[in-house]
Structures are given as C-alpha cells and as structure tokens.
Design a protein around this motif. Structure first.
Motif, PDB file in Angstrom:
ATOM      1  N   UNK A  28       0.798  -1.226   0.000  1.00 40.00           N
ATOM      2  CA  UNK A  28       0.000   0.000   0.000  1.00 40.00           C
ATOM      3  C   UNK A  28       0.838   1.288   0.000  1.00 40.00           C
ATOM      4  N   UNK A  29       2.133   1.172   0.047  1.00 39.96           N
ATOM      5  CA  UNK A  29       2.984   2.363  -0.008  1.00 39.96           C
ATOM      6  C   UNK A  29       3.498   2.577  -1.418  1.00 39.96           C
ATOM      7  N   UNK A  30       4.704   2.091  -1.717  1.00 45.52           N
ATOM      8  CA  UNK A  30       5.289   2.198  -3.052  1.00 45.52           C
ATOM      9  C   UNK A  30       5.603   0.810  -3.578  1.00 45.52           C
ATOM     10  N   UNK A  31       5.374   0.626  -4.888  1.00 48.76           N
ATOM     11  CA  UNK A  31       5.694  -0.665  -5.490  1.00 48.76           C
ATOM     12  C   UNK A  31       7.184  -0.733  -5.814  1.00 48.76           C
ATOM     13  N   UNK A  32       7.613  -1.775  -6.445  1.00 47.79           N
ATOM     14  CA  UNK A  32       9.036  -1.982  -6.728  1.00 47.79           C
ATOM     15  C   UNK A  32       9.603  -0.943  -7.686  1.00 47.79           C
ATOM     16  N   UNK A  33       8.711  -0.235  -8.412  1.00 44.35           N
ATOM     17  CA  UNK A  33       9.160   0.809  -9.331  1.00 44.35           C
ATOM     18  C   UNK A  33       9.084   2.198  -8.702  1.00 44.35           C
ATOM     19  N   UNK A  34       8.772   2.260  -7.413  1.00 45.26           N
ATOM     20  CA  UNK A  34       8.722   3.545  -6.719  1.00 45.26           C
ATOM     21  C   UNK A  34       7.430   4.316  -6.907  1.00 45.26           C
ATOM     22  N   UNK A  35       6.393   3.676  -7.435  1.00 46.07           N
ATOM     23  CA  UNK A  35       5.124   4.369  -7.656  1.00 46.07           C
ATOM     24  C   UNK A  35       4.240   4.261  -6.413  1.00 46.07           C
ATOM     25  N   UNK A  36       3.594   5.342  -6.059  1.00 49.22           N
ATOM     26  CA  UNK A  36       2.698   5.375  -4.902  1.00 49.22           C
ATOM     27  C   UNK A  36       1.335   4.856  -5.345  1.00 49.22           C
ATOM     28  N   UNK A  37       1.086   3.593  -5.101  1.00 47.05           N
ATOM     29  CA  UNK A  37      -0.109   2.941  -5.657  1.00 47.05           C
ATOM     30  C   UNK A  37      -1.403   3.309  -4.936  1.00 47.05           C
ATOM     31  N   UNK A  38      -1.323   3.701  -3.665  1.00 47.43           N
ATOM     32  CA  UNK A  38      -2.528   4.042  -2.892  1.00 47.43           C
ATOM     33  C   UNK A  38      -2.397   5.411  -2.205  1.00 47.43           C
ATOM     34  N   UNK A  39      -1.569   6.240  -2.741  1.00 48.04           N
ATOM     35  CA  UNK A  39      -1.398   7.563  -2.135  1.00 48.04           C
ATOM     36  C   UNK A  39      -0.586   7.542  -0.859  1.00 48.04           C
ATOM     37  N   UNK A  40       0.138   6.449  -0.612  1.00 44.44           N
ATOM     38  CA  UNK A  40       0.982   6.360   0.579  1.00 44.44           C
ATOM     39  C   UNK A  40       0.210   5.907   1.814  1.00 44.44           C
ATOM     40  N   UNK A  41       0.933   5.373   2.803  1.00 39.08           N
ATOM     41  CA  UNK A  41       0.334   4.917   4.058  1.00 39.08           C
ATOM     42  C   UNK A  41       0.341   6.101   5.035  1.00 39.08           C
ATOM     43  N   UNK A  42      -0.824   6.443   5.549  1.00 36.13           N
ATOM     44  CA  UNK A  42      -0.916   7.574   6.481  1.00 36.13           C
ATOM     45  C   UNK A  42      -0.847   7.127   7.932  1.00 36.13           C
ATOM     46  N   UNK A  43      -1.264   5.910   8.225  1.00 34.22           N
ATOM     47  CA  UNK A  43      -1.196   5.383   9.591  1.00 34.22           C
ATOM     48  C   UNK A  43      -1.390   3.874   9.573  1.00 34.22           C
ATOM     49  N   UNK A  44      -1.082   3.231  10.714  1.00 36.78           N
ATOM     50  CA  UNK A  44      -1.323   1.788  10.835  1.00 36.78           C
ATOM     51  C   UNK A  44      -1.679   1.451  12.282  1.00 36.78           C
ATOM     52  N   UNK A  45      -2.309   0.294  12.446  1.00 38.84           N
ATOM     53  CA  UNK A  45      -2.673  -0.198  13.772  1.00 38.84           C
ATOM     54  C   UNK A  45      -2.310  -1.673  13.860  1.00 38.84           C
ATOM     55  N   UNK A  46      -1.649  -2.047  14.968  1.00 38.84           N
ATOM     56  CA  UNK A  46      -1.297  -3.462  15.167  1.00 38.84           C
ATOM     57  C   UNK A  46      -2.550  -4.217  15.608  1.00 38.84           C
ATOM     58  N   UNK A  47      -2.949  -5.217  14.855  1.00 30.64           N
ATOM     59  CA  UNK A  47      -4.105  -6.033  15.203  1.00 30.64           C
ATOM     60  C   UNK A  47      -3.710  -7.286  15.974  1.00 30.64           C
TER      61      UNK A  47
END
Length: 322
Positions: free
Chosen positions: A216-235
């Motif tokens: 959800x961040x950047x793919x192997x080519x450096x493209x931001x596929x989902x607009x970058x990760x803004x936050x995360x939560x440990x489940x």
C-alpha cells in the motif's frame, strides 16, 4: 520314346528363393539364388511342381491304355527316386531334425524381410505423478519446501516480475494512487528470510513494515499505488504454529491516502526443508471486501504444509484472532 525332363535350373521347393540343378535323372548339390538366374536357354517342356520335394513332374501320358499304365508306373518310380535322392543330398540340420519349411514363394508378404517395430517404447514422465505444481489449487514453494491452498476465485501468478511464489485474486483494478499501475484485492506470497536470521518473532516484526509498504505504499518501481500509508494499527502480534512448527505472526491495519487501505500480515516460521532457514509468508487484503475477511488469512495459514505431507496439523489449534 523318352519322358525325362531335360537338365536345367529349376525352382527348389525345399529352399524358397533358390534354384537347384536337375541333371536329367536326379537333383544335384548345386544351387543358386533365384534372382540371379539367367534365362534358361532351353526351357523344359514342363517345370516341376512347387509342391513336389525335388523330382520333375511326370511326363504327359500318351498312347492307349497299356501305354498309360506304363507311364504312370514309370512316373511313380521316378518321383520316389528323386525324393530319396533329395533326402540324401540335403540331410538333417545340425539339431538332427529337418529344417522347417520356408514361406510360400507365391505370397510376397511371406518373403518380406522382418523389420524392427517402429512403435516407440513408453517413456516415463519426468514429472512425478500428482506433482502439486500442476494443481491450480495449490501454491508450491519448492525452495522452502511448503505448499499453500489457493482459495476459490484466486489464481497463481505467472508474471515474470513476481520473483517469489505468489497467488492473488483473479481480477485486477487500477491502483487508486497511480493510473500507470494496477492492483489486486488480495495477494499472498512466500520468500526466504535473510541469511543469519533465525528468530521467527524478530523476522515477522521486521518484515511487516516491508509487507505494508510493498502492498500500500510504493511498489518496486517507486510508484505510490494508494497515495501512501498515512497510519497503521497493530491487530495481532503473537506466536503461531505453522506446518507443525512454532512461528510468529504480526498483523496490521493500514490507512492509505487514497482508496480503502487494507490489512497486511507477516508470518515467519522455520522451513521444513534443508537447514530449516525461516520462511516468510506475506498477506495483503484490501479493506471493506466481503470476499476477503480477515479470517481467510487464518484459513490460508492453517493450509500451509510441508511438500508431500498432507497430514501435518499446520496451524490448527493456534490462536490467530483479529
């Protein structure tokens, strides 16, 4: 008046394909191949019959009754004499028995030389029967010695860019953060941990960041596929049993700049192959998809087996709650 067949080369009924010399009264020991026989300068009035052993045929009967009787008697004596002569000349074979009669010279098929069969022998298949690589419902990681069940509606990836065993949902879509790339609602892949790493907990905790960024961040080519990760939560962050071995699981919920975000998971455990170098299984499911509940991650984790061992308990009984 003479009824004797004149001397000459005649077909040898006892040796098909050859001719034997008739000296006018008996067969001699001289023979030659039939194909090499030149035209007979003086053809006999009547050639011997093929079914007679060697003797020439009886001459045609002429005259009245007494002449006919005499002719039959002389022919019988002549046939008997030539048969005895042939037996003396040919004699028994080395085994003490007369050689079996050859094929009928009038049937070309019976004289054709025997040839080796051109039917190829069955060649064993180079792939073992039941090879899981051929099963679309099984993802195989030969390097790490494990298999995973492929869910219904998923497929094994055949893209050259996927350097590791990968399965994913069959339908792709345009990534929300990059029109130049496409994404999948769900993906699962396997890989070998870096050399020197042996603690499943440390491996899983370090890998989850990379798993989230690749999905959800950047793919192997450096493209931001989902607009970058803004936050995360440990489940979840806990030990887990995988393929009968103790491993560790970390699961995050990530929020992205574009799109619904998703859930990522890293599972690390000792491989059943070779030196037991730890193997990592990465998961990434888009959020808000009814066909991709978090419980499916648990189901796939429990399906992990060593290659060739369908009886391994896997993660059954382990606590892998959301």
């Amino acid at each position: 008046m003479s009824f004797a067949t004149p001397p000459g080369w005649y077909p040898d009924a006892g040796a098909p394909g050859t001719e034997r010399w008739w000296d006018g009264t008996a067969w001699t020991a001289h023979s030659r191949p039939l194909a090499a026989a030149p035209p007979v300068p003086h053809a006999p009035a009547q050639q011997p019959y093929a079914h007679q052993p060697f003797g020439p045929p009886a001459p045609p009967a002429r005259g009245g009754g007494r002449t006919r009787v005499l002719t039959i008697a002389l022919a019988s004596v002549l046939v008997l004499g030539t048969a005895l002569t042939a037996a003396i000349l040919l004699g028994p074979d080395d085994s003490g028995t007369r050689a079996a009669p050859g094929p009928n010279r009038s049937d070309p098929a019976s004289t054709a030389p025997a040839t080796a069969s051109t039917t190829p022998s069955p060649v064993p298949s180079s792939s073992p029967e039941g090879d899981p690589d051929d099963d679309p419902a099984v993802l195989v990681d030969q390097l790490n010695g494990i298999t995973l069940a492929v869910p219904d509606g998923w497929e094994k990836s055949t893209r050259a860019s996927d350097a590791v065993p990968t399965m994913r949902t069959a339908v792709s879509y345009d990534c929300p953060g990059s029109g130049a790339s496409f994404c999948y609602r769900g993906t699962v892949s396997t890989r070998t941990a870096q050399a020197g790493e042996s603690d499943p907990k440390a491996i899983a905790e370090a890998d989850i960041t990379t798993a989230a960024d690749r999905a959800y961040g950047e793919d192997t080519l450096g493209r931001s596929t989902h607009g970058g990760i803004t936050s995360h939560k440990v489940l979840t962050s806990e030990p887990v049993t995988v393929a009968g071995r103790t491993g560790y699981l970390v699961r995050w919920r990530v929020v992205t700049g574009k799109g619904p975000g998703g859930t990522v998971q890293s599972v690390a455990f000792p491989s059943a192959a070779g030196s037991e170098t730890p193997v990592i299984v990465r998961f990434a499911f888009d959020a808000g998809r009814a066909e991709l509940p978090v419980s499916l991650m648990d189901t796939i984790t429990r399906s992990i087996r060593p290659i060739g061992d369908s009886a391994t308990s896997g993660g059954v009984g382990a606590s892998i709650g959301p």
